[in-house]
Design a protein around this motif. Structure first.
Motif, PDB file in Angstrom:
ATOM      1  N   GLY A 184       3.639  18.089  -4.714  1.00 13.73           N
ATOM      2  CA  GLY A 184       3.508  17.688  -3.311  1.00 13.73           C
ATOM      3  C   GLY A 184       2.196  18.146  -2.711  1.00 13.73           C
ATOM      4  O   GLY A 184       1.524  17.394  -1.989  1.00 13.73           O
ATOM      5  N   GLU A 185       1.800  19.393  -3.026  1.00 10.43           N
ATOM      6  CA  GLU A 185       0.526  19.903  -2.512  1.00 10.43           C
ATOM      7  C   GLU A 185      -0.649  19.112  -3.077  1.00 10.43           C
ATOM      8  O   GLU A 185      -1.587  18.762  -2.350  1.00 10.43           O
ATOM      9  CB  GLU A 185       0.392  21.382  -2.878  1.00 10.43           C
ATOM     10  N   GLY A 186      -0.596  18.835  -4.368  1.00 10.84           N
ATOM     11  CA  GLY A 186      -1.678  18.067  -4.990  1.00 10.84           C
ATOM     12  C   GLY A 186      -1.781  16.667  -4.416  1.00 10.84           C
ATOM     13  O   GLY A 186      -2.883  16.146  -4.219  1.00 10.84           O
ATOM     14  N   PHE A 187      -0.618  16.062  -4.145  1.00 11.90           N
ATOM     15  CA  PHE A 187      -0.609  14.722  -3.562  1.00 11.90           C
ATOM     16  C   PHE A 187      -1.229  14.732  -2.171  1.00 11.90           C
ATOM     17  O   PHE A 187      -2.018  13.836  -1.828  1.00 11.90           O
ATOM     18  CB  PHE A 187       0.828  14.203  -3.502  1.00 11.90           C
ATOM     19  N   CYS A 188      -0.906  15.730  -1.357  1.00 13.45           N
ATOM     20  CA  CYS A 188      -1.487  15.815  -0.007  1.00 13.45           C
ATOM     21  C   CYS A 188      -3.003  15.939  -0.090  1.00 13.45           C
ATOM     22  O   CYS A 188      -3.742  15.259   0.647  1.00 13.45           O
ATOM     23  CB  CYS A 188      -0.913  17.010   0.748  1.00 13.45           C
ATOM     24  N   GLU A 189      -3.486  16.789  -0.967  1.00 12.87           N
ATOM     25  CA  GLU A 189      -4.928  16.963  -1.129  1.00 12.87           C
ATOM     26  C   GLU A 189      -5.575  15.656  -1.582  1.00 12.87           C
ATOM     27  O   GLU A 189      -6.661  15.289  -1.110  1.00 12.87           O
ATOM     28  CB  GLU A 189      -5.204  18.072  -2.136  1.00 12.87           C
ATOM     29  N   PHE A 190      -4.913  14.964  -2.487  1.00  8.78           N
ATOM     30  CA  PHE A 190      -5.425  13.704  -3.013  1.00  8.78           C
ATOM     31  C   PHE A 190      -5.571  12.668  -1.899  1.00  8.78           C
ATOM     32  O   PHE A 190      -6.616  12.016  -1.758  1.00  8.78           O
ATOM     33  CB  PHE A 190      -4.472  13.183  -4.090  1.00  8.78           C
ATOM     34  N   LEU A 191      -4.522  12.507  -1.076  1.00  8.01           N
ATOM     35  CA  LEU A 191      -4.542  11.466  -0.056  1.00  8.01           C
ATOM     36  C   LEU A 191      -5.554  11.783   1.045  1.00  8.01           C
ATOM     37  O   LEU A 191      -6.312  10.905   1.482  1.00  8.01           O
ATOM     38  CB  LEU A 191      -3.139  11.300   0.532  1.00  8.01           C
ATOM     39  N   LEU A 192      -5.604  13.042   1.459  1.00  5.07           N
ATOM     40  CA  LEU A 192      -6.543  13.421   2.508  1.00  5.07           C
ATOM     41  C   LEU A 192      -7.988  13.313   2.015  1.00  5.07           C
ATOM     42  O   LEU A 192      -8.881  12.885   2.755  1.00  5.07           O
ATOM     43  CB  LEU A 192      -6.249  14.842   2.985  1.00  5.07           C
ATOM     44  N   LEU A 210       5.695   7.363   9.390  1.00  5.05           N
ATOM     45  CA  LEU A 210       4.341   7.662   9.850  1.00  5.05           C
ATOM     46  C   LEU A 210       3.277   7.182   8.868  1.00  5.05           C
ATOM     47  O   LEU A 210       2.153   6.889   9.270  1.00  5.05           O
ATOM     48  CB  LEU A 210       4.186   9.163  10.113  1.00  5.05           C
ATOM     49  N   HIS A 211       3.613   7.111   7.600  1.00  9.23           N
ATOM     50  CA  HIS A 211       2.668   6.551   6.633  1.00  9.23           C
ATOM     51  C   HIS A 211       2.356   5.093   6.980  1.00  9.23           C
ATOM     52  O   HIS A 211       1.203   4.647   6.878  1.00  9.23           O
ATOM     53  CB  HIS A 211       3.226   6.641   5.213  1.00  9.23           C
ATOM     54  N   ARG A 212       3.371   4.364   7.371  1.00  8.75           N
ATOM     55  CA  ARG A 212       3.146   2.966   7.730  1.00  8.75           C
ATOM     56  C   ARG A 212       2.189   2.853   8.924  1.00  8.75           C
ATOM     57  O   ARG A 212       1.422   1.894   9.016  1.00  8.75           O
ATOM     58  CB  ARG A 212       4.472   2.285   8.046  1.00  8.75           C
ATOM     59  N   GLU A 213       2.223   3.835   9.793  1.00  6.76           N
ATOM     60  CA  GLU A 213       1.364   3.773  10.979  1.00  6.76           C
ATOM     61  C   GLU A 213      -0.111   3.943  10.617  1.00  6.76           C
ATOM     62  O   GLU A 213      -0.967   3.189  11.080  1.00  6.76           O
ATOM     63  CB  GLU A 213       1.804   4.839  11.989  1.00  6.76           C
ATOM     64  N   TRP A 214      -0.440   4.957   9.799  1.00  6.43           N
ATOM     65  CA  TRP A 214      -1.859   5.103   9.452  1.00  6.43           C
ATOM     66  C   TRP A 214      -2.341   3.978   8.549  1.00  6.43           C
ATOM     67  O   TRP A 214      -3.511   3.561   8.627  1.00  6.43           O
ATOM     68  CB  TRP A 214      -2.157   6.484   8.850  1.00  6.43           C
ATOM     69  N   ILE A 215      -1.459   3.455   7.707  1.00  7.53           N
ATOM     70  CA  ILE A 215      -1.839   2.323   6.864  1.00  7.53           C
ATOM     71  C   ILE A 215      -2.168   1.114   7.733  1.00  7.53           C
ATOM     72  O   ILE A 215      -3.195   0.440   7.529  1.00  7.53           O
ATOM     73  CB  ILE A 215      -0.704   1.983   5.867  1.00  7.53           C
ATOM     74  N   ALA A 216      -1.327   0.838   8.710  1.00  3.08           N
ATOM     75  CA  ALA A 216      -1.566  -0.304   9.596  1.00  3.08           C
ATOM     76  C   ALA A 216      -2.885  -0.153  10.345  1.00  3.08           C
ATOM     77  O   ALA A 216      -3.663  -1.116  10.478  1.00  3.08           O
ATOM     78  CB  ALA A 216      -0.405  -0.454  10.576  1.00  3.08           C
ATOM     79  N   ILE A 227       0.838  -1.207   0.000  1.00  4.17           N
ATOM     80  CA  ILE A 227       0.000   0.000   0.000  1.00  4.17           C
ATOM     81  C   ILE A 227       0.866   1.247   0.000  1.00  4.17           C
ATOM     82  O   ILE A 227       0.563   2.236  -0.694  1.00  4.17           O
ATOM     83  CB  ILE A 227      -0.957  -0.012   1.210  1.00  4.17           C
ATOM     84  N   LEU A 228       1.953   1.225   0.752  1.00  2.00           N
ATOM     85  CA  LEU A 228       2.888   2.350   0.768  1.00  2.00           C
ATOM     86  C   LEU A 228       3.414   2.623  -0.643  1.00  2.00           C
ATOM     87  O   LEU A 228       3.482   3.775  -1.088  1.00  2.00           O
ATOM     88  CB  LEU A 228       4.037   2.045   1.722  1.00  2.00           C
ATOM     89  N   LYS A 229       3.765   1.577  -1.344  1.00  2.00           N
ATOM     90  CA  LYS A 229       4.267   1.725  -2.720  1.00  2.00           C
ATOM     91  C   LYS A 229       3.190   2.261  -3.649  1.00  2.00           C
ATOM     92  O   LYS A 229       3.402   3.219  -4.406  1.00  2.00           O
ATOM     93  CB  LYS A 229       4.773   0.373  -3.242  1.00  2.00           C
ATOM     94  N   ASP A 230       2.001   1.627  -3.603  1.00  2.00           N
ATOM     95  CA  ASP A 230       0.944   1.945  -4.560  1.00  2.00           C
ATOM     96  C   ASP A 230       0.348   3.329  -4.354  1.00  2.00           C
ATOM     97  O   ASP A 230       0.106   4.065  -5.325  1.00  2.00           O
ATOM     98  CB  ASP A 230      -0.180   0.906  -4.469  1.00  2.00           C
ATOM     99  N   TYR A 231       0.060   3.669  -3.109  1.00  2.00           N
ATOM    100  CA  TYR A 231      -0.742   4.855  -2.832  1.00  2.00           C
ATOM    101  C   TYR A 231       0.032   6.030  -2.250  1.00  2.00           C
ATOM    102  O   TYR A 231      -0.525   7.120  -2.135  1.00  2.00           O
ATOM    103  CB  TYR A 231      -1.888   4.487  -1.884  1.00  2.00           C
ATOM    104  N   VAL A 232       1.291   5.816  -1.890  1.00  2.00           N
ATOM    105  CA  VAL A 232       2.098   6.914  -1.367  1.00  2.00           C
ATOM    106  C   VAL A 232       3.267   7.200  -2.312  1.00  2.00           C
ATOM    107  O   VAL A 232       3.338   8.259  -2.924  1.00  2.00           O
ATOM    108  CB  VAL A 232       2.609   6.606   0.061  1.00  2.00           C
ATOM    109  N   VAL A 233       4.160   6.244  -2.451  1.00  2.00           N
ATOM    110  CA  VAL A 233       5.377   6.485  -3.231  1.00  2.00           C
ATOM    111  C   VAL A 233       5.061   6.752  -4.699  1.00  2.00           C
ATOM    112  O   VAL A 233       5.491   7.766  -5.280  1.00  2.00           O
ATOM    113  CB  VAL A 233       6.342   5.287  -3.088  1.00  2.00           C
ATOM    114  N   GLU A 234       4.294   5.855  -5.320  1.00  2.00           N
ATOM    115  CA  GLU A 234       4.050   5.988  -6.758  1.00  2.00           C
ATOM    116  C   GLU A 234       3.122   7.151  -7.087  1.00  2.00           C
ATOM    117  O   GLU A 234       3.336   7.866  -8.082  1.00  2.00           O
ATOM    118  CB  GLU A 234       3.491   4.675  -7.313  1.00  2.00           C
ATOM    119  N   ILE A 235       2.087   7.366  -6.286  1.00  2.00           N
ATOM    120  CA  ILE A 235       1.168   8.473  -6.562  1.00  2.00           C
ATOM    121  C   ILE A 235       1.870   9.820  -6.353  1.00  2.00           C
ATOM    122  O   ILE A 235       1.718  10.755  -7.140  1.00  2.00           O
ATOM    123  CB  ILE A 235      -0.091   8.373  -5.681  1.00  2.00           C
TER     124      ILE A 235
END
Length: 371
Positions: free
Chosen positions: A274-282, A319-325, A252-260
């Motif tokens: 970076g700003e667009g990515f933050c808006e996308f994930l939130l 911290l990404h790993r923490e919310w994913i878990a 999930i880290l690869k698919d939805y964080v690193v690659e996106i």
């Protein structure tokens, strides 16, 4: 040269990725077309609407006269020049309109007057569209269908894509099928998705007996699987990928964080990306707020915000790993177990990816031997 390609040529045209000149108005093309088609209309939207109104009120002869009046002189020449340029770039181009009628015949004649002979397709868009729907319905009856299931983050798509006997539904839909599954590439229209899916299933039939699909809900983003195919998928046997929680988190880290994030940066640059990515994930998290409950949603959102800040400022992903878990254990995993508890289809095999891959390879070999 044949002036009209018969309906029996549909499969060859579509599977051969034949370049097509779509003569319909842009509003028609936007709703749905075929891979390899370019929209070079005989009439634009306004002209088509005027001619249609004239046809209803005054009849065919008056409508034809108005059409020649509206698409004459320099306008006509510009349309012909566009067709000529397309044929020069793709000499095997063919023509189609909605039903393979007057627009195709007029365009073919104008091209001929300019020294180029190209055929039009009998039945046009409507005929080929009906053909693809029939093909899709037939493919849904494939007795070799098998569904690859697994908990969120099992890497089902990565497992399927290299397989010769698989069709990537999420790839066709430009969506990963979850609340976080949007891609930077816009999703196709529903009709375009169905057309491409039917062609992919036809291509599959030529290379494999077993049809391997990923476990999906009927909606993949905003595109919807055809009902006959979805019903067949619900009843088809399953194989289940068993993957450790740690591996799922990294997937999930690869698919939805690193690659996106990388895709946003490539498209928009480091800062704006970076700003667009933050808006996308939130925004992805916010879409499941009601199902999470306000308290859990707010806690996850705060952790995700901290993770994004850490990533953009320090390049750190901890911290990404923490919310994913947390999202897996508190939301996706309970939902998966609930849905699997209601699933009546038989499970043919479950195990790690290497074993499931070997099982499917053997099953395909067995099915193909009896083909």
């Amino acid at each position: 040269m044949t002036e009209c390609l018969p309906r029996t040529a549909y499969a060859e045209l579509l599977l051969g990725e034949t370049p097509m000149i779509d003569l319909r108005a842009p509003v028609e093309f936007t709703k749905g077309a075929f891979p390899g088609a370019v929209n070079l209309p005989l009439m634009n939207d306004e002209e088509r609407a005027a001619v249609g109104t004239c046809y209803k009120e005054q009849g065919q002869e008056a409508a034809i006269a108005l059409g020649h009046e509206r698409v004459g002189g320099a306008v006509k020449q510009a349309r012909v020049d566009a067709w000529l340029a397309q044929v020069e770039a793709h000499p095997d181009s063919v023509l189609y309109c909605f039903r393979g009628g007057m627009r195709s015949q007029i365009s073919q004649r104008w091209l001929a007057e300019a020294g180029i002979q190209r055929p039009y397709i009998e039945g046009g868009y409507k005929g080929m569209r009906s053909f693809l729907i029939e093909q899709s319905d037939q493919m849904a009856e494939n007795p070799g269908m098998v569904i690859v299931a697994g908990m969120t983050g099992s890497g089902k798509t990565d497992f399927l894509v290299p397989r010769n006997d698989a069709v990537d539904l999420e790839g066709l839909a430009h969506h990963r099928g979850s609340s976080f599954g949007r891609q930077l590439i816009p999703q196709p229209s529903q009709i375009n998705f169905e057309n491409r899916l039917a062609i992919a299933l036809m291509q599959h039939r030529r290379r494999a007996r077993q049809l391997v699909l990923e476990d999906e809900s009927r909606l993949i983003g905003r595109t919807s699987l055809p009902i006959p195919l979805f019903d067949a998928m619900k009843a088809a046997p399953r194989v289940i990928l068993e993957v450790t929680t740690e591996e799922r988190i990294e997937q999930i880290l690869k698919d939805y964080v690193v690659e996106i994030h990388a895709a946003f940066v490539e498209r928009d640059g480091t800062e704006a990306g970076g700003e667009g990515f933050c808006e996308f994930l939130l925004a992805s998290l916010d879409r499941i707020q009601r199902r999470l409950g306000n308290e859990r949603h707010q806690a996850l959102r705060q952790l995700m915000t901290s993770a994004l800040s850490q990533q953009l400022q320090q390049g750190e992903l901890t911290l990404h790993r923490e919310w994913i878990a947390q999202l897996l254990s508190e939301y996706y995993d309970p939902m998966y177990h609930f849905q699997m508890g209601k699933q009546p289809a038989p499970v043919l095999y479950r195990g790690p990816k290497s074993e499931v891959r070997e099982f499917l390879d053997q099953r395909e070999a067995t099915l193909s031997a009896g083909w």
